[in-house]
Design an enzyme around this catalytic site. Structure first.
Site, mmCIF file in Angstrom:
data_model
loop_
_atom_site.group_PDB
_atom_site.id
_atom_site.type_symbol
_atom_site.label_atom_id
_atom_site.label_comp_id
_atom_site.label_asym_id
_atom_site.label_seq_id
_atom_site.Cartn_x
_atom_site.Cartn_y
_atom_site.Cartn_z
ATOM 1 N N CYS A 51 60.052 -4.611 46.355
ATOM 2 C CA CYS A 51 59.367 -5.889 46.563
ATOM 3 C C CYS A 51 59.768 -6.407 47.937
ATOM 4 O O CYS A 51 60.570 -5.788 48.629
ATOM 5 C CB CYS A 51 59.798 -6.916 45.522
ATOM 6 S SG CYS A 51 59.538 -6.370 43.832
ATOM 7 N N LYS A 88 45.439 10.458 53.623
ATOM 8 C CA LYS A 88 46.489 10.233 52.623
ATOM 9 C C LYS A 88 45.902 10.218 51.209
ATOM 10 O O LYS A 88 46.485 10.746 50.282
ATOM 11 C CB LYS A 88 47.197 8.909 52.923
ATOM 12 C CG LYS A 88 48.341 8.573 51.999
ATOM 13 C CD LYS A 88 49.566 9.405 52.315
ATOM 14 C CE LYS A 88 50.718 9.180 51.363
ATOM 15 N NZ LYS A 88 51.668 10.303 51.379
HETATM 16 O O1 M6R Z 1 47.647 10.897 45.760
HETATM 17 P P1 M6R Z 1 47.798 12.273 45.140
HETATM 18 O O2 M6R Z 1 49.188 12.574 44.735
HETATM 19 O O3 M6R Z 1 46.843 12.468 43.990
HETATM 20 O O4 M6R Z 1 47.375 13.269 46.277
HETATM 21 C C1 M6R Z 1 47.220 14.635 46.009
HETATM 22 C C2 M6R Z 1 47.206 15.446 47.288
HETATM 23 O O5 M6R Z 1 46.108 15.071 48.084
HETATM 24 C C3 M6R Z 1 48.491 15.227 48.099
HETATM 25 O O6 M6R Z 1 49.611 15.540 47.328
HETATM 26 C C4 M6R Z 1 48.510 16.115 49.350
HETATM 27 O O7 M6R Z 1 48.564 17.447 48.976
HETATM 28 C C5 M6R Z 1 49.715 15.698 50.203
HETATM 29 N N1 M6R Z 1 49.278 15.020 51.387
HETATM 30 C C6 M6R Z 1 50.583 16.831 50.584
HETATM 31 O O8 M6R Z 1 51.687 16.398 51.328
#
Ligand code: M6R
Length: 602
Positions: free
Chosen positions: A2, A597
């Site tokens: 927080c 992301k």
């Molecule tokens: O938000 P999420 O965990 O569902 O995202 C899944 C993948 O897009 C994510 O883990 C991606 O592989 C990462 N950027 C890897 O570092």
């Protein structure tokens, strides 16, 4: 995680814009609820708070017009208590003349709330921030002054936190740091405190560092620091901060990725506190126990965490969990699953479209939906029957690091508790994370030198370290743009071995129970001229056969946890290797080309 902010000014003035500005800068720390309070010399505290993001709540309750000479602001990332108005912070004491807000976790919150009620105090919420206020009220009402009351309250409040508190008819505010971030800013006319430097920097560059176990009493233009331990006064002068906002947001690290790697010990500690006290862990496990089949469904890094989780489940509970990449769920299991089955859906963002599509199919078939999710308020959290939050705070860097580690830790915790194994030994994990980071950094430079110019390599693991090898390969591809393939080490001889020639890098991540097997794999590569980097515990067999090693320090853990913990920790040297190779190639690891992301598209 927080965010808190508190300010005392010389003159009564319109504090609304300052509060909104600080709230916006702290908004990455929590956006479930927001609240602000101004404290008068006489009369009622002006307290405005609700669920929602800072802009929404500030507009709805007209923060803009709030005025006074003392104010407190809090943004909450919900852990104890749902994100509702009543659980929003700041909180009042029983008769409404003390107000305070916290950041962190008070892990004995439930017991304290029961005690406060039994003592006749008015407890309004389930939130642990309210416990901080009542703990001070308890001792203030016995006749102690505020500083003494706070010192005594810290004996009752277990966990890591910082909080700020003030009372009507005083000209000061008080804040304490115990395990969570807190800094102060000092000018001739004003003193403020905040959870981090960026919340303060636009107000002043005269920064006062605070350390764990310190209480700051502050008034317009002055302050006093008191040691919690012995009540003595600590002399410290403010310094002029040279940090830019951008560097400050990165906590002094050159990249968010490195900052987030270093945050792993802290967030792991927060997660363990949360899981020990969460009312959701038992229902989560109950659903798994009663399921016919269990699926673990995710994408990318979250899938690798799920894959490792399925190995943990097999090891500690004797139950199989079927890992599946979310977009493949329909094709492989869509027509076979039903109401007796349960899926653990894992997602940092909680918004990955591929995962949400799989949930839709699961729902259509009547399956149970369990969530493991970082972003509170995300779709995955909302649609889950039961969810466990990852409490990592905002992960800004595109490569997932701290959220991966907490996904793995949450799954390990669930596996141990379900299998009726002791989870207490996991409390060593946070300090082991810091040790592994330190040791990996010491050994990293020569390994980076050997690997950085290769655009093609392999990352291998076996058993518990197979998912780790996949995760290491993904991290490497993602931020160095090289092709790095992760596979099961025993599969290498079934084809990929033909790629090896003089100097070709192959990384082996070795679990303590699989050394002989890994050593034969290493020799198959090195006798063909390949350059082998072995990651594992200190072991003469690895050191004697590999070209280079990244040694994980010995784990002071019970025997049955050694291999499981090694798998969790061995992701760290792989994260750092990718990070340093990305820098060596001149790339920005935080924002790799072509990637986003959160992937909200099919
Ligand atoms: O938000 P999420 O965990 O569902 O995202 C899944 C993948 O897009 C994510 O883990 C991606 O592989 C990462 N950027 C890897 O570092």
């Amino acid at each position: 995680m927080c965010g808190i902010f508190g300010i005392v000014t010389k003159e009564t003035q319109n504090l609304g814009p300052i509060l909104i500005g600080a709230g916006e800068r702290l908004s990455y720390r929590g956006y479930d609820t927001v609240g602000a309070a101004t404290l008068p010399q006489e009369g009622k505290i002006d307290l405005r708070k609700d669920a929602g993001k800072v802009q929404q709540v500030a507009e709805k309750y007209n923060f803009k017009e709030m005025s006074g000479d003392r104010a407190i602001l809090q943004l909450r990332w919900a852990t104890f208590g749902a994100p509702s108005q009543i659980n929003s912070q700041p909180h009042l004491d029983s008769d409404g003349d003390l107000v305070g807000a916290h950041n962190g976790n008070v892990v004995n919150n439930l017991e304290l709330m029961a005690e406060f009620k039994a003592e006749g105090m008015v407890v309004r919420s389930e939130n642990d921030g309210e416990s901080c206020v009542h703990a001070v009220e308890r001792y203030y009402d016995q006749g102690h002054d505020m500083v003494e009351a706070i010192r005594m309250a810290t004996k009752d409040l277990e966990g890591d936190y910082s909080f700020v508190i003030g009372k009507v008819g005083d000209d000061r505010l008080y804040a304490i740091k115990k395990g969570s971030g807190l800094v102060a800013g000092v000018t001739e006319d004003m003193v403020c405190i905040g959870s981090d430097l960026p919340s303060i920097l636009p107000i002043t560059r005269r920064i006062l560092r605070l350390y764990d176990g310190e209480i700051i009493t502050f008034w317009a233009g002055g302050y006093e620091i008191t040691s919690v331990e012995d009540g003595s006064t600590i002399e410290r002068l403010p310094e002029i901060s040279e940090e830019t906002m951008e560097i400050a947001q990165k906590g002094g690290y050159p990249h968010f990725m490195l900052k987030e790697i270093h945050e792993q010990s802290h967030v792991a500690g927060e997660l363990l506190h949360l899981l020990d006290n969460s009312p959701d862990v038992d229902p989560f496990i109950e659903k798994l126990k009663n399921a016919r089949d269990i699926y673990v469904i995710a994408c990318g890094t979250s899938y690798h965490a799920g894959l490792l989780g399925s190995v943990y489940f097999n090891k500690f509970t004797g139950r199989a969990a079927i890992p599946v990449l979310a977009p493949q769920f329909a094709a492989q299991y869509g027509n076979s699953v039903g109401a007796e089955d349960v899926g653990i859906f894992i997602s940092q963002s909680g918004e990955t479209k591929d995962v949400l599509n799989a949930i839709e199919i699961a729902r259509e078939r009547g399956m149970g939906v369990l969530g493991l999710v970082n972003v509170v308020g995300s779709t995955l959290m909302l649609v889950s029957d039961v969810h466990l939050p990852l409490v990592c705070g905002f992960e800004i860097s595109v490569p997932a690091t701290k959220t991966y580690l907490n996904q793995v830790l949450a799954l390990l915790y669930v596996a141990l508790r379900w299998g009726e194994h002791d989870t207490k030994a996991l409390n060593k994990i946070p300090e082991l994370i810091d040790l592994v980071i330190e040791k990996s950094e010491e050994q990293m430079a020569p390994v980076v030198e050997k690997v950085k110019d290769w655009d093609d390599l392999y990352s291998l693991g076996y058993g518990l370290t197979y998912p780790v090898a996949l995760e290491g390969a993904l991290k490497f591809k993602e931020i160095t743009y090289a092709h790095c393939e992760g596979i099961l080490s025993t599969e290498f001889k079934h084809g990929p071995l033909s790629a090896v020639y003089e100097g070709y890098p192959v990384i082996f991540t070795a679990g303590p129970d699989d050394i002989p097997l890994i050593v034969s794999g290493i020799n198959e590569v090195s006798c063909r001229g390949g350059h082998v980097i072995a990651i594992g515990l200190e072991d003469s067999r690895l050191e004697g056969n590999a070209s280079q090693t990244l040694v994980i320090p010995n784990l002071d853990l019970p025997e049955n946890l050694q291999a499981a913990a090694l798998a969790l920790l061995s992701a760290i040297p792989l994260q750092l290797l990718s990070y340093h190779c990305s820098l060596a190639k001149g790339f920005d690891p935080d924002f790799p080309r072509n990637l986003s992301k959160t992937l909200t598209v099919d």
